[in-house]
Design an enzyme around this catalytic site. Sequence first.
Site, PDB file in Angstrom:
ATOM      1  N   ARG A 132       0.854  -1.253   0.078  1.00 23.89           N
ATOM      2  CA  ARG A 132       0.012  -0.070   0.001  1.00 23.89           C
ATOM      3  C   ARG A 132       0.956   1.124   0.148  1.00 23.89           C
ATOM      4  NH1 ARG A 132      -2.701  -0.037   6.182  1.00 23.89           N
ATOM      5  NH2 ARG A 132      -0.582   0.720   7.349  1.00 23.89           N
ATOM      6  N   GLU A 140      -3.030   8.286   7.100  1.00 19.22           N
ATOM      7  CA  GLU A 140      -1.428   8.473   8.109  1.00 19.22           C
ATOM      8  C   GLU A 140      -0.305   8.629   7.069  1.00 19.22           C
ATOM      9  OE1 GLU A 140      -0.663   4.562   9.526  1.00 19.22           O
ATOM     10  OE2 GLU A 140      -1.666   4.987  11.299  1.00 19.22           O
ATOM     11  N   GLU A 150      -7.638   5.586  15.615  1.00 20.19           N
ATOM     12  CA  GLU A 150      -7.382   4.052  15.357  1.00 20.19           C
ATOM     13  C   GLU A 150      -6.552   3.637  16.675  1.00 20.19           C
ATOM     14  OE1 GLU A 150      -4.880   2.649  11.867  1.00 20.19           O
ATOM     15  OE2 GLU A 150      -6.081   3.988  10.823  1.00 20.19           O
ATOM     16  N   PHE A 180      -4.208 -11.102  10.867  1.00 19.38           N
ATOM     17  CA  PHE A 180      -4.070 -11.463  12.310  1.00 19.38           C
ATOM     18  C   PHE A 180      -4.148  -9.961  13.131  1.00 19.38           C
ATOM     19  CE2 PHE A 180      -2.015 -15.289  10.441  1.00 19.38           C
ATOM     20  CZ  PHE A 180      -2.755 -16.122  10.854  1.00 19.38           C
ATOM     21  N   HIS A 181      -4.276  -9.065  12.524  1.00 15.86           N
ATOM     22  CA  HIS A 181      -4.553  -7.891  13.379  1.00 15.86           C
ATOM     23  C   HIS A 181      -5.898  -8.071  14.184  1.00 15.86           C
ATOM     24  CE1 HIS A 181      -4.780  -3.717  14.552  1.00 15.86           C
ATOM     25  NE2 HIS A 181      -3.652  -3.457  14.238  1.00 15.86           N
TER      26      HIS A 181
HETATM   27  C1  GAL Z   1      -2.532   1.924  10.945  1.00 17.32           C
HETATM   28  C2  GAL Z   1      -3.225   1.795   9.572  1.00 17.32           C
HETATM   29  C3  GAL Z   1      -4.218   0.823   9.366  1.00 17.32           C
HETATM   30  C4  GAL Z   1      -3.857  -0.228   9.942  1.00 17.32           C
HETATM   31  C5  GAL Z   1      -3.413  -0.464  11.216  1.00 17.32           C
HETATM   32  C6  GAL Z   1      -3.024  -1.628  11.822  1.00 17.32           C
HETATM   33  O1  GAL Z   1      -1.217   2.277  10.683  1.00 17.32           O
HETATM   34  O2  GAL Z   1      -3.625   3.052   9.436  1.00 17.32           O
HETATM   35  O3  GAL Z   1      -4.791   0.962   8.071  1.00 17.32           O
HETATM   36  O4  GAL Z   1      -2.779  -0.805   8.999  1.00 17.32           O
HETATM   37  O5  GAL Z   1      -2.434   0.449  11.335  1.00 17.32           O
HETATM   38  O6  GAL Z   1      -2.428  -1.285  13.277  1.00 17.32           O
END
Ligand code: GAL
Length: 682
Positions: A124, A163, A316, A366-367
Amino acid sequence: MAATLHPRRVDAFGELAGELGLCFGGDYNPEQWPREIWREDAELMVRAGVNLVTVGVFSWARLEPSPGERDFGWLDEVLDLLHAHGIAVDLATPTASPPPWLGILHPETLPVNPDGVRLVAGSRNQFTPASRVYREHAVSIATAMAERYVDHPAVRMWHVGNEFGQIDFGDEAAREFRLWLRERYGTIEALNNAWGTLVWAQRYRDFDEVLPPRRMPYLVNPAQSLDFRRYTSWALQRVFTEQRDAIREAGATQPITTNFMGFEPLTDLWEWAADVDVIADDQYPDHGSATASSDIALVQDLMRSLGGGRPWALMEQAVSATSWRPHNLPKSADRARLDSLQAVARGADAICFFQWRQARTGAERFHSALLPHAGADTEVFASACALGADLQKLRPVVGGRVAASVGVLFDWPSWWAAEEPGRPTERLRTLEQVQRWHRALWRRGIAVDLVKPGADLSAYAAVLVPHSYIVETDAAAALRAAVQRGASLVVGPFSGVADAHAGILTGRSPVLLRDLVGVSGEEWVGLPDAPTRVAAESAWTTAPAVAEASVLGERLRADGAEVLARFEDGHLAGAPAITRHRVGEGTAWYLGAVLSDAALAAVLDDALDAAGVTGVVPDRVLPEDVEGIRRGDALFLLNHGEGTRHVTVPGPHRDLLSDADVDGQATLAPGAAMVLIERHAE
Ligand code: GAL
């Protein structure tokens, strides 16, 4: 470069939170799932108390499968469905990740690393902020989205990209960097002077000869590196503002934002702050670190400060484990709750997660997510529902402000310049020092704002400068004015060293501050691995039993300041290490070395006493691992430790979370939190 914030926008997020209460939700990526699942998503969101989701962040390939061919039908359906369930949408422009076709048709949109390697699609973020073609495509899809959805009742906020933190060293970047330099310097002579290019025969004849700091045989010119960082932040900001303006031109009245990444080194957030309508941030503290709770509190204080104290959005965080660390520890439900409440305590009016539904495919499978692979019949989902219920109880804190009487100076160019290679020690890290100083106040329950150098300091009784390598005239004048009118000022070592171009200020240091601190220095030296003893003089009545210095020291001479302590041995033996200088109504301390925690805390306590700064509890003494901060009328107490803790809270209170009365003493189990309101104030 930063546009003026339209007053109407300033309140837009406040109005939203005023209506919804604390916002709760997260990234929702319906494009990654069959549409049969969407209804279940919406129903489970309602069950969890979710009221805000960010939609579309990485959906460009679905919205524009081929150049110019747009498919919004699925998004229409998703927005209608969410609206029908009473869920507000933070609609994202999908521009953080272009589809592969963009890089194939226009390879110049792809970023190039310092070694000249062009990065490709398949992950990405494969874009260079310098590319006109990328920016045009980004604005075009943002415009199409805005025109289509500006009046959609579900859309309550806009979210540009994701981000921002991309860097490019390729030819596109070289072109834009040169234009940026022309604008900044006007003539190549001015650039040569500012950069000191006669060192190592770097003199340029024309802007066209200047390059981004690509891979070189040896150390880069620090001024070139500093300007390239400034340029990179500016170029990213331009990508943001172009899309933001396109959304506004389409008639949007909702707040427009993007998600920051705390102390991210590629974006100078003091420059960015005025361009977003609400400060939003992504936070992934590493709870494997013993200092995670205070370090993240610092980030939260930064976010509040960037918005001038206005509520911000935690855009987030992870509900349990991340998947991008080499070893990913889960968060307990208590930890996830505490992290969220900590953000609310420090000014957040939105608590959102990455992500709503755990991905089945792709790199982040796995997140953790609010709705795990295993579905709704899980502890994680149950804890998400419980958190949603807790947040609803905190409606009284929405819009509340944190009043801080201590300001801590921090800025990006100073951080960048301070950490260029070729300095007395690489062990002195700006952020680490800011974290240490902030932690001392965090432990004492003292609220802190981060302050941009040069800003008005009149709100602060004490001003701390842990490590500001660059101090310009306006910043020095503001510090002087603060002390004159009675503030305590504490300046850490290796501050006020350089000018805005990272050139060393010649003369006894700190050149622009030495009259104020009443002390001046002639050399900065790395200190040996074994701590250097610092001996207190009689004037330092509150000295700790043992005071030590390490990392870096300065050879100082007192020019009017009282010497509180001297180096006892080593290269600097006998020279002042800590000094105090009364100026006007206030006092300025100078630290000629990185001090051990006890010595630093003792100096800070002196400075806080002199300034009359109190914490949320009497004597500024909170039990270990307990965080205390007041937001509006509410006193937040958070127990980050493993043991039960007791906090004295004079007067009758009610805990908004448990609805229990708390009289005189609050007892907090491990991982517990209270949000106390004085009973007569209800
Ligand atoms: C952030 C991002 C998200 C996802 C997340 C996972 O940095 O904006 O898209 O990747 O981390 O921790």
